[in-house]
Design a protein around this motif. Structure first.
Motif, short mmCIF file in Angstrom:
data_model
loop_
_atom_site.label_atom_id
_atom_site.label_comp_id
_atom_site.label_asym_id
_atom_site.label_seq_id
_atom_site.Cartn_x
_atom_site.Cartn_y
_atom_site.Cartn_z
N GLY A 142 0.68 -1.08 0.05
CA GLY A 142 -0.14 0.11 -0.01
C GLY A 142 1.03 1.27 0.04
N VAL A 143 2.14 0.98 -0.07
CA VAL A 143 3.05 2.21 -0.08
C VAL A 143 3.25 2.89 -1.43
CG1 VAL A 143 5.26 3.20 0.47
CG2 VAL A 143 4.39 1.44 1.83
N VAL A 144 3.06 4.37 -1.41
CA VAL A 144 3.30 4.94 -2.78
C VAL A 144 4.33 5.83 -2.58
CG1 VAL A 144 2.44 6.74 -4.34
CG2 VAL A 144 0.82 4.97 -3.42
N ALA A 145 5.48 5.53 -3.22
CA ALA A 145 6.91 6.39 -2.96
C ALA A 145 6.79 7.49 -3.82
CB ALA A 145 7.85 5.47 -3.81
N ASP A 146 7.86 8.35 -3.42
CA ASP A 146 7.89 9.65 -3.90
C ASP A 146 8.89 9.48 -5.17
OD1 ASP A 146 8.47 12.29 -4.92
OD2 ASP A 146 8.95 13.01 -2.66
N VAL A 147 8.33 9.28 -6.35
CA VAL A 147 9.28 8.97 -7.33
C VAL A 147 9.78 10.26 -8.23
CG1 VAL A 147 8.35 6.73 -8.00
CG2 VAL A 147 7.19 8.94 -9.19
N GLN A 148 9.21 11.37 -7.92
CA GLN A 148 9.72 12.57 -8.28
C GLN A 148 11.12 12.98 -7.51
OE1 GLN A 148 7.35 16.07 -7.74
NE2 GLN A 148 8.40 17.20 -8.83
N ALA A 149 11.08 12.79 -6.33
CA ALA A 149 12.48 12.82 -5.76
C ALA A 149 13.34 11.96 -6.06
CB ALA A 149 11.99 12.90 -4.27
N ILE A 150 13.08 10.61 -6.16
CA ILE A 150 13.67 9.53 -6.33
C ILE A 150 14.33 9.72 -7.92
CG2 ILE A 150 13.95 7.10 -6.93
CD1 ILE A 150 12.10 6.71 -4.78
N ALA A 151 13.67 10.22 -8.74
CA ALA A 151 14.06 10.39 -10.25
C ALA A 151 15.31 11.34 -10.29
CB ALA A 151 12.96 10.71 -10.93
N ALA A 152 15.05 12.57 -9.38
CA ALA A 152 15.57 13.56 -9.30
C ALA A 152 17.17 13.29 -8.90
CB ALA A 152 15.17 14.86 -8.37
N ALA A 153 17.13 12.48 -7.85
CA ALA A 153 18.40 11.92 -7.23
C ALA A 153 19.13 11.03 -8.35
CB ALA A 153 18.04 11.03 -6.12
N ALA A 154 18.32 10.29 -9.11
CA ALA A 154 18.98 9.53 -10.26
C ALA A 154 19.68 10.47 -11.03
CB ALA A 154 17.97 8.60 -10.69
N LYS A 155 19.03 11.50 -11.49
CA LYS A 155 19.50 12.42 -12.64
C LYS A 155 20.66 13.30 -11.98
CE LYS A 155 16.18 11.86 -15.53
NZ LYS A 155 16.49 10.94 -16.90
N GLU A 156 20.68 13.53 -10.92
CA GLU A 156 21.94 14.08 -10.29
C GLU A 156 23.21 13.25 -10.52
OE1 GLU A 156 21.41 14.89 -6.18
OE2 GLU A 156 19.60 16.40 -6.64
N ALA A 157 22.98 11.88 -10.35
CA ALA A 157 24.12 10.79 -10.43
C ALA A 157 24.33 10.36 -12.15
CB ALA A 157 23.88 9.55 -9.71
#
Length: 381
Positions: A142-157
């Motif tokens: 039932g968990v919905v993750a904050d994919v916007q923030a996770i994607a931003a972290a991926a892009k930084e790397a």
């Protein structure tokens, strides 16, 4: 009287009658002028729902099949990939990436925890990866993750962001282009209100350019994209399912995506309020983002399998047991797709009756009142 059937799983979900009617239309040839307008409209509507200007590739397959297309096209043997896992589907994707020869760096959380973008950022500093794979809505918990923030972290790397939106697309915001999501995978049988059998994959130009050398044929992005550009399918699609999905997407867009997101937030609030009013403990987070499925701990001394069976046998109502390590411990109430508040109170009333029959200390009638109040008297921020 024939028994009514009620479907309250996180997928498949109920299908509107207009969509079912489309399935009953005569089958036309998939390369004929009769089918091409439907195919074109469906592909365009998928772009709108995914909120992308890029291609959305359509496969006659489950959501897992569409996800395998991402793995087959992006994973080459020996490459590093960071897979975020907080439930059953995160584990599935880790196994799939590894099965194609990728070197999986698993970022694991306890089932029920919410992935944190800071952890992703820190891990990528330690071990760079070609892509970060994350589940948007983990229906096992039932968990919905904050994919916007996770994607931003991926892009930084410098990593690609690959998102499992199988149960979230159309239910909660998923801004493919605005959030920099490179691959967004979904399926027809959840918030898109269609029967199982179609998988979708929105692909950014960066992801398309990063294709690897794993063997692939049916799920080859290049072959599929080239065919769709000519309003053709590389292989025989399920013509009735495409026609049905086209109608379903039309209904969703007629409601409006923002209105659909608001409706799902309110349905989630209603489900959680009803469960808490019964004295039950939520397993999924008690937050508006958890608008896809409500996961609830079974009362002490009662296995969740007993609850699932009793609802099915007595009311013809199908809900979901826990998966994996949570089987027998939680039960899951789906509220994505073609649902309104009356569906939710029907479900909660049945749960009340069944729990009372199984010996739980439940006050009858409180769940319905709490759910209606939560749905009607709270504004969505």
């Amino acid at each position: 009287m024939p028994e009514k059937k009620y479907l309250f799983t996180p997928g498949p979900t109920p299908v509107p009658p207009q969509v079912l009617a489309a399935l009953a239309e005569p089958v036309v040839h998939h390369r004929s002028p009769d089918f091409r307008p439907t195919y074109e409209r469906c592909l365009e509507r998928l772009r709108t729902v995914c909120r992308t200007q890029n291609d959305v590739l359509l496969f006659t397959a489950s959501g897992t099949g569409a996800f395998e297309s991402a793995v087959a096209n992006l994973v080459s043997p020996g490459e590093e990939h960071l897979v975020v896992s907080a439930g059953s589907f995160g584990e599935r994707w880790a196994a799939m990436v590894g099965g194609f020869g990728g070197r999986v760096d698993p970022l694991r959380y306890a089932w029920g925890e919410t992935p944190d973008a800071a952890d992703v950022r820190a891990r990528l500093l330690e071990r760079p990866a070609k892509a970060v794979w994350v589940v948007h809505s983990e229906t096992s918990t039932g968990v919905v993750a904050d994919v916007q923030a996770i994607a931003a972290a991926a892009k930084e790397a410098g990593a690609l962001a690959v998102v499992d939106a199988v149960s979230s697309l159309g239910a909660v915001p998923c801004e493919t282009d605005a959030w920099g999501l490179d691959v967004v995978v979904s399926g027809s049988q959840k918030a898109l209100m269609s029967p199982p059998g179609l998988g979708t994959c929105a692909v950014s130009e960066a992801a398309f350019a990063a294709r690897g050398d794993s063997p692939r044929f049916y799920f080859d992005w290049e072959r599929t994209r080239a065919a769709q550009a000519k309003l053709d399918a590389p292989f025989t699609p399920s013509v009735p399912l495409v026609a049905a999905l086209d109608v379903a997407l039309g209904l969703l867009l007629e409601e409006g995506l923002d209105a659909a997101f608001e409706r799902h937030v309110r349905l989630g609030r209603a489900a959680r309020a009803g469960a808490k009013a019964m004295g039950l403990e939520l397993f999924s987070p008690d937050e508006d983002r958890s608008a896809v499925v409500t996961a609830i701990r079974a009362p002490e001394g009662i296995g969740s399998g007993e609850i699932v069976k009793a609802l099915r046998d007595r009311f013809g109502m199908t809900i979901a047991n826990g998966q994996g390590e949570l089987q027998g411990k939680i039960f899951r109430l789906g509220h994505i797709g073609w649902f309104d508040v009356f569906d939710i109170v029907t479900m909660l009333a049945a749960v009340e009756i069944v729990l009372a029959d199984l010996g739980a200390d439940i006050e009858r009638g409180v769940a319905v009142t709490a759910a209606l109040e939560a749905f009607e008297h709270t504004a969505v921020a």
